[in-house]
Design a protein around this motif. Structure first.
Motif, PDB file in Angstrom:
ATOM      1  N   GLY A  49       0.810  -1.216   0.000  1.00  0.00           N
ATOM      2  CA  GLY A  49       0.000   0.000   0.000  1.00  0.00           C
ATOM      3  C   GLY A  49       0.843   1.265   0.000  1.00  0.00           C
ATOM      4  N   VAL A  50       1.931   1.269   0.770  1.00  0.00           N
ATOM      5  CA  VAL A  50       2.806   2.442   0.828  1.00  0.00           C
ATOM      6  C   VAL A  50       3.464   2.683  -0.523  1.00  0.00           C
ATOM      7  CG1 VAL A  50       4.974   3.293   1.792  1.00  0.00           C
ATOM      8  CG2 VAL A  50       3.217   2.377   3.303  1.00  0.00           C
ATOM      9  N   VAL A  51       3.936   1.614  -1.161  1.00  0.00           N
ATOM     10  CA  VAL A  51       4.575   1.760  -2.468  1.00  0.00           C
ATOM     11  C   VAL A  51       3.583   2.302  -3.488  1.00  0.00           C
ATOM     12  CG1 VAL A  51       5.707   0.538  -4.357  1.00  0.00           C
ATOM     13  CG2 VAL A  51       6.298  -0.012  -1.994  1.00  0.00           C
ATOM     14  N   ARG A  52       2.337   1.856  -3.399  1.00  0.00           N
ATOM     15  CA  ARG A  52       1.323   2.351  -4.335  1.00  0.00           C
ATOM     16  C   ARG A  52       1.072   3.847  -4.132  1.00  0.00           C
ATOM     17  NH1 ARG A  52      -0.996  -1.403  -7.413  1.00  0.00           N
ATOM     18  NH2 ARG A  52      -0.870  -3.606  -6.760  1.00  0.00           N
ATOM     19  N   LYS A  53       1.140   4.321  -2.899  1.00  0.00           N
ATOM     20  CA  LYS A  53       0.988   5.755  -2.642  1.00  0.00           C
ATOM     21  C   LYS A  53       2.125   6.539  -3.305  1.00  0.00           C
ATOM     22  CE  LYS A  53      -1.517   5.482   1.760  1.00  0.00           C
ATOM     23  NZ  LYS A  53      -2.681   6.288   1.339  1.00  0.00           N
ATOM     24  N   TYR A  54       3.340   5.965  -3.246  1.00  0.00           N
ATOM     25  CA  TYR A  54       4.468   6.617  -3.912  1.00  0.00           C
ATOM     26  C   TYR A  54       4.247   6.665  -5.424  1.00  0.00           C
ATOM     27  CZ  TYR A  54       6.927   5.678   0.519  1.00  0.00           C
ATOM     28  OH  TYR A  54       7.305   5.610   1.836  1.00  0.00           O
ATOM     29  N   LEU A  55       3.714   5.577  -5.957  1.00  0.00           N
ATOM     30  CA  LEU A  55       3.482   5.497  -7.397  1.00  0.00           C
ATOM     31  C   LEU A  55       2.439   6.514  -7.854  1.00  0.00           C
ATOM     32  CD1 LEU A  55       3.500   1.618  -7.850  1.00  0.00           C
ATOM     33  CD2 LEU A  55       5.180   3.218  -8.781  1.00  0.00           C
ATOM     34  N   LYS A  56       1.453   6.767  -7.014  1.00  0.00           N
ATOM     35  CA  LYS A  56       0.407   7.737  -7.352  1.00  0.00           C
ATOM     36  C   LYS A  56       0.889   9.177  -7.170  1.00  0.00           C
ATOM     37  CE  LYS A  56      -3.515   4.770  -6.109  1.00  0.00           C
ATOM     38  NZ  LYS A  56      -4.663   4.596  -5.174  1.00  0.00           N
ATOM     39  N   GLY A  57       1.991   9.338  -6.454  1.00  0.00           N
ATOM     40  CA  GLY A  57       2.483  10.686  -6.191  1.00  0.00           C
ATOM     41  C   GLY A  57       1.768  11.354  -5.048  1.00  0.00           C
ATOM     42  N   ASP A  58       1.031  10.553  -4.250  1.00  0.00           N
ATOM     43  CA  ASP A  58       0.308  11.121  -3.110  1.00  0.00           C
ATOM     44  C   ASP A  58       1.261  11.601  -2.026  1.00  0.00           C
ATOM     45  OD1 ASP A  58      -2.044  10.561  -4.375  1.00  0.00           O
ATOM     46  OD2 ASP A  58      -2.411   8.680  -3.294  1.00  0.00           O
ATOM     47  N   THR A  59       2.403  10.943  -1.928  1.00  0.00           N
ATOM     48  CA  THR A  59       3.371  11.278  -0.896  1.00  0.00           C
ATOM     49  C   THR A  59       4.751  10.834  -1.357  1.00  0.00           C
ATOM     50  OG1 THR A  59       3.880  11.061   1.454  1.00  0.00           O
ATOM     51  CG2 THR A  59       3.115   9.082   0.326  1.00  0.00           C
ATOM     52  N   TYR A  60       5.778  11.261  -0.621  1.00  0.00           N
ATOM     53  CA  TYR A  60       7.156  10.924  -0.965  1.00  0.00           C
ATOM     54  C   TYR A  60       7.814  10.220   0.212  1.00  0.00           C
ATOM     55  CZ  TYR A  60       6.503  14.088  -4.888  1.00  0.00           C
ATOM     56  OH  TYR A  60       6.037  14.684  -6.023  1.00  0.00           O
ATOM     57  N   PRO A  61       8.735   9.320  -0.068  1.00  0.00           N
ATOM     58  CA  PRO A  61       9.373   8.569   1.021  1.00  0.00           C
ATOM     59  C   PRO A  61      10.393   9.404   1.786  1.00  0.00           C
ATOM     60  CG  PRO A  61      10.360   7.974  -1.070  1.00  0.00           C
ATOM     61  CD  PRO A  61       9.212   8.880  -1.398  1.00  0.00           C
ATOM     62  N   THR A  62      10.609   9.013   3.022  1.00  0.00           N
ATOM     63  CA  THR A  62      11.677   9.614   3.811  1.00  0.00           C
ATOM     64  C   THR A  62      13.015   9.091   3.295  1.00  0.00           C
ATOM     65  OG1 THR A  62      11.421   7.823   5.407  1.00  0.00           O
ATOM     66  CG2 THR A  62      10.262   9.893   5.869  1.00  0.00           C
ATOM     67  N   LEU A  63      14.104   9.707   3.740  1.00  0.00           N
ATOM     68  CA  LEU A  63      15.423   9.360   3.211  1.00  0.00           C
ATOM     69  C   LEU A  63      15.779   7.896   3.455  1.00  0.00           C
ATOM     70  CD1 LEU A  63      17.517  12.529   4.152  1.00  0.00           C
ATOM     71  CD2 LEU A  63      16.652  11.862   1.904  1.00  0.00           C
ATOM     72  N   ASP A  64      15.416   7.380   4.632  1.00  0.00           N
ATOM     73  CA  ASP A  64      15.757   5.987   4.900  1.00  0.00           C
ATOM     74  C   ASP A  64      15.007   5.054   3.962  1.00  0.00           C
ATOM     75  OD1 ASP A  64      13.384   6.734   6.155  1.00  0.00           O
ATOM     76  OD2 ASP A  64      13.561   5.163   7.689  1.00  0.00           O
ATOM     77  N   ARG A  65      13.778   5.426   3.608  1.00  0.00           N
ATOM     78  CA  ARG A  65      13.003   4.581   2.700  1.00  0.00           C
ATOM     79  C   ARG A  65      13.461   4.741   1.247  1.00  0.00           C
ATOM     80  NH1 ARG A  65       6.833   4.191   5.002  1.00  0.00           N
ATOM     81  NH2 ARG A  65       7.410   3.128   6.941  1.00  0.00           N
ATOM     82  N   VAL A  66      14.000   5.901   0.924  1.00  0.00           N
ATOM     83  CA  VAL A  66      14.604   6.057  -0.403  1.00  0.00           C
ATOM     84  C   VAL A  66      15.724   5.042  -0.569  1.00  0.00           C
ATOM     85  CG1 VAL A  66      16.055   7.558  -1.827  1.00  0.00           C
ATOM     86  CG2 VAL A  66      14.007   8.479  -0.748  1.00  0.00           C
ATOM     87  N   ASP A  67      16.547   4.897   0.462  1.00  0.00           N
ATOM     88  CA  ASP A  67      17.639   3.923   0.405  1.00  0.00           C
ATOM     89  C   ASP A  67      17.105   2.505   0.263  1.00  0.00           C
ATOM     90  OD1 ASP A  67      19.700   5.732   0.524  1.00  0.00           O
ATOM     91  OD2 ASP A  67      19.907   5.646   2.702  1.00  0.00           O
ATOM     92  N   MET A  68      16.012   2.199   0.951  1.00  0.00           N
ATOM     93  CA  MET A  68      15.421   0.862   0.868  1.00  0.00           C
ATOM     94  C   MET A  68      14.874   0.596  -0.531  1.00  0.00           C
ATOM     95  SD  MET A  68      13.521   1.114   4.562  1.00  0.00           S
ATOM     96  CE  MET A  68      12.613  -0.439   4.486  1.00  0.00           C
ATOM     97  N   LEU A  69      14.205   1.597  -1.101  1.00  0.00           N
ATOM     98  CA  LEU A  69      13.653   1.451  -2.452  1.00  0.00           C
ATOM     99  C   LEU A  69      14.770   1.328  -3.486  1.00  0.00           C
ATOM    100  CD1 LEU A  69      10.864   4.153  -2.158  1.00  0.00           C
ATOM    101  CD2 LEU A  69      10.467   1.695  -2.421  1.00  0.00           C
ATOM    102  N   ALA A  70      15.826   2.121  -3.312  1.00  0.00           N
ATOM    103  CA  ALA A  70      16.945   2.083  -4.255  1.00  0.00           C
ATOM    104  C   ALA A  70      17.664   0.742  -4.184  1.00  0.00           C
ATOM    105  CB  ALA A  70      17.913   3.224  -3.962  1.00  0.00           C
ATOM    106  N   ALA A  71      17.880   0.246  -2.968  1.00  0.00           N
ATOM    107  CA  ALA A  71      18.566  -1.038  -2.807  1.00  0.00           C
ATOM    108  C   ALA A  71      17.756  -2.171  -3.425  1.00  0.00           C
ATOM    109  CB  ALA A  71      18.816  -1.310  -1.326  1.00  0.00           C
ATOM    110  N   ALA A  72      16.442  -2.118  -3.271  1.00  0.00           N
ATOM    111  CA  ALA A  72      15.588  -3.167  -3.839  1.00  0.00           C
ATOM    112  C   ALA A  72      15.640  -3.172  -5.360  1.00  0.00           C
ATOM    113  CB  ALA A  72      14.149  -2.977  -3.368  1.00  0.00           C
ATOM    114  N   GLY A  73      15.839  -1.984  -5.947  1.00  0.00           N
ATOM    115  CA  GLY A  73      15.907  -1.890  -7.407  1.00  0.00           C
ATOM    116  C   GLY A  73      17.311  -1.891  -7.955  1.00  0.00           C
ATOM    117  N   ASN A  74      18.308  -2.012  -7.058  1.00  0.00           N
ATOM    118  CA  ASN A  74      19.718  -1.995  -7.454  1.00  0.00           C
ATOM    119  C   ASN A  74      20.043  -0.743  -8.267  1.00  0.00           C
ATOM    120  OD1 ASN A  74      22.378  -2.925  -7.656  1.00  0.00           O
ATOM    121  ND2 ASN A  74      21.981  -3.938  -9.613  1.00  0.00           N
ATOM    122  N   VAL A  75      19.603   0.412  -7.748  1.00  0.00           N
ATOM    123  CA  VAL A  75      19.880   1.686  -8.409  1.00  0.00           C
ATOM    124  C   VAL A  75      20.470   2.654  -7.390  1.00  0.00           C
ATOM    125  CG1 VAL A  75      18.042   1.404 -10.113  1.00  0.00           C
ATOM    126  CG2 VAL A  75      17.549   2.564  -7.953  1.00  0.00           C
TER     127      VAL A  75
END
Length: 235
Positions: A49-75
């Protein structure tokens, strides 16, 4: 319940950068590469659900979650947030290398002693020069080699142990330029002056050394290795 708690942790705020505003587009790319939102969210240790909110642009992740999202995508996190820089870790190093040409250097001394020029030998070092710098000077990396100068006959232009870049494709002698030449089995570096009778003067910039005149019938015995196009020296 956990999704409500997660969403409250996110902070809605103005996003001035166009790159950041398109964060959801880059996130969508990673989701597609992963196969599904659920799979990607699981890899990032976040709820779907949280990832879907990011995809819709409803909200943006905090810095720690940016790192988690980046690591999951290897980017790279910076690419994910702004769209700038290299997408994948390690690509920035490759991009840096592509900007440079590595010119081979050989443990060969010119201006003193009997020497041979590299012919199938392995280089002992490489120096990096920007492709843009070489193109501006009309130089092709595959024609360039680096050698050492020995002696003081070309001071103050060339000092002992200076590195010389030689353009081996430029072997036509022109007045006033400096060349590496093999004569009588010796490699020398000299300034050239052509004579009216088709002879050649080999000039030393150090005036304590006499000029050497090559008679017309001897000129054909000179082997021009190439033109000196760059001198590396300490200031």
């Amino acid at each position: 319940m956990s999704e409500d708690i997660d969403s409250k942790k996110e902070t809605e705020r103005p996003i001035p950068s166009e790159g950041i505003r398109r964060f959801s587009e880059r996130l969508e790319i990673l989701v597609q590469e992963h196969g599904s939102v659920r799979s990607y969210a699981s890899s990032a240790s976040l709820s779907e659900g949280v990832v879907r909110k990011y995809l819709k642009g409803d909200t943006y992740p905090t810095l720690d979650r940016v790192d988690m999202l980046a690591a999951a995508g290897n980017v790279n996190a910076a690419w994910l947030v702004t769209g700038e820089g290299s997408k994948h870790p390690g690509e920035e190093n490759q991009e840096g290398l592509e900007e440079f040409a590595l010119i081979p250097g050989y443990n060969i001394e010119v201006a003193a002693g009997i020497g041979s020029f590299p012919d199938g030998e392995e280089s002992t070092r490489k120096l990096a020069f920007r492709h843009k710098w070489l193109r501006f000077r009309g130089l092709k990396p595959e024609s360039l080699v680096l050698v050492f100068a020995k002696g003081d006959s070309m001071e103050p232009t060339i000092n002992d142990n200076n590195t010389l870049m030689i353009d081996t494709s430029n072997r036509e002698l022109n007045d006033g330029h400096i060349y590496v030449i093999r004569t009588d089995g010796h490699l020398i570096v000299k300034r050239i002056q052509k004579l009216w009778n088709k002879g050649i003067l080999l000039l030393s910039d150090n005036k304590e050394y006499r000029e050497q005149q090559i008679e017309p019938n001897e000129a054909d015995d000179l082997e021009v290795i190439g033109k000196v196009v760059w001198i590396g020296k300490d200031v």
